[in-house]
Design an enzyme around this catalytic site. Structure first.
Site, PDB file in Angstrom:
ATOM      1  N   ALA A  65       0.863  -1.183   0.000  1.00 42.82           N
ATOM      2  CA  ALA A  65       0.000   0.000   0.000  1.00 42.82           C
ATOM      3  C   ALA A  65       0.897   1.229   0.000  1.00 42.82           C
ATOM      4  O   ALA A  65       2.055   1.163   0.447  1.00 42.82           O
ATOM      5  CB  ALA A  65      -0.890  -0.026   1.237  1.00 42.82           C
ATOM      6  N   GLU A 133       5.141  -4.938   7.339  1.00 39.82           N
ATOM      7  CA  GLU A 133       4.379  -3.865   8.002  1.00 39.82           C
ATOM      8  C   GLU A 133       4.900  -3.514   9.387  1.00 39.82           C
ATOM      9  O   GLU A 133       4.799  -2.359   9.808  1.00 39.82           O
ATOM     10  CB  GLU A 133       2.894  -4.253   8.097  1.00 39.82           C
ATOM     11  CG  GLU A 133       2.125  -4.148   6.785  1.00 39.82           C
ATOM     12  CD  GLU A 133       2.205  -5.399   5.927  1.00 39.82           C
ATOM     13  OE1 GLU A 133       3.008  -6.311   6.234  1.00 39.82           O
ATOM     14  OE2 GLU A 133       1.462  -5.462   4.937  1.00 39.82           O
TER      15      GLU A 133
END
Ligand code: CAA
Length: 259
Positions: A65, A133
């Protein structure tokens, strides 16, 4: 406005290319909305027998993302962003025909999650995978904690997610995160050959097998067997079952109509 997603047709195959090479094909909001719109329109296009999803350029499939868009998000906005990503990826997972990820480079974070939403992952030997992440103070948000665990098991999923490690294609193959590794030059040829092989089979049987696997894996075994037998029975109402079995008995190639 540049196309963040490019669609190329090759016969019955639609190749979906995430096209932000300067940003390593990172998924921003505009790209996700475009991807959603394209998947919806391809669902209804009966001339499309299979999808291949890949990334533009040499280096990345999708590097996750878009961090520049997420940096200043608050909790509610981030939750909505995750829900959007999850919904778009579930739409890909439930696409009624086969979807192949042709992983040409970095598949990190949301990129690894996109690949996992596909039915089959073909990787170039240059591909790299990871859920990094935790380096950013977040967890995977586009389905990674769920799909990675189902694909590779709890231990390997935790190893990747807690460490943020990036692994190569051979390691991804070893743990079951990818299904086949080919040379970078062969990747699209191999993906298209695989797609065409599936397209040549009885289309309803392939899409119903996908449904049986995808829904069945969410059920207890007994319910999964029941669901399988329902679909097995339903196959016997199709012209393609009659043709497939008659062709076998007559020692000829079947000609499937998709009915
Ligand atoms: N978001 C936004 N921009 C990104 C990006 C991302 N996920 N990944 C790469 N880019 C941009 C870089 O900022 C850089 O931009 P500039 O040229 O403007 O500086 C450009 O792409 C090229 O990247 P690098 O210079 O870093 O290239 P590299 O070859 O040195 O490294 C890389 C490549 C290993 C992929 C590295 O870019 C990287 O680690 N990217 C981030 C990977 C990541 O953390 N992904 C997870 C995101 S969070 C997520 O996805 C959450 C979720 O589950 C939904």
């Amino acid at each position: 406005m540049p196309d963040n997603i490019v669609v190329e047709r090759d016969g019955a195959i639609a190749v979906i290319i995430v096209n932000r090479p300067k940003e390593m094909n990172a998924l921003n909001l505009a790209t996700m909305l475009e991807l959603d719109r394209i998947i919806r329109s391809l669902e209804d296009d009966q001339s499309v027998g299979a999808l291949i999803i890949t990334g533009s350029g040499e280096k990345a499939f999708v590097a996750g993302a878009d961090i520049s868009e997420m940096a200043d998000m608050g909790a509610m906005q981030a939750k909505e962003w995750a829900r959007l990503g999850q919904q778009v990826f579930s739409r890909i997972e439930n696409f009624p025909r086969p979807v192949i990820a042709a992983v040409n480079g970095y598949a990190l974070g949301g990129g690894c999650e996109l690949a996992m939403a596909c039915d089959i992952r073909l990787a170039s030997e240059k591909a790299k995978f990871g859920q990094p992440e935790v380096n950013l103070g977040i967890i995977p948000g586009f389905g990674g904690t769920q799909r990675l665990t189902r694909l590779v098991g709890k231990g390997q999923a935790k190893l990747l997610i807690f460490s943020g490690d990036i692994i190569d294609a051979q390691e991804a193959l070893r743990i079951g995160l990818v299904d086949r590794v080919v040379s970078a030059d062969e990747l699209m040829v191999a993906a298209k050959a695989l797609a065409n092989k599936m397209i040549a089979k009885a289309p309803l049987a392939v899409s119903q097998a996908k449904l049986a696997i995808n829904k069945g894996v969410e059920m207890d075994s007994e319910s999964g067997y029941m669901f399988e037998s329902e679909i097995f029975g339903m196959c016997f109402t199709t012209a393609d079952q009659k043709e497939g079995m008659r062709a076998f008995l007559e020692k000829r190639k079947p000609v499937f109509s998709g009915q």
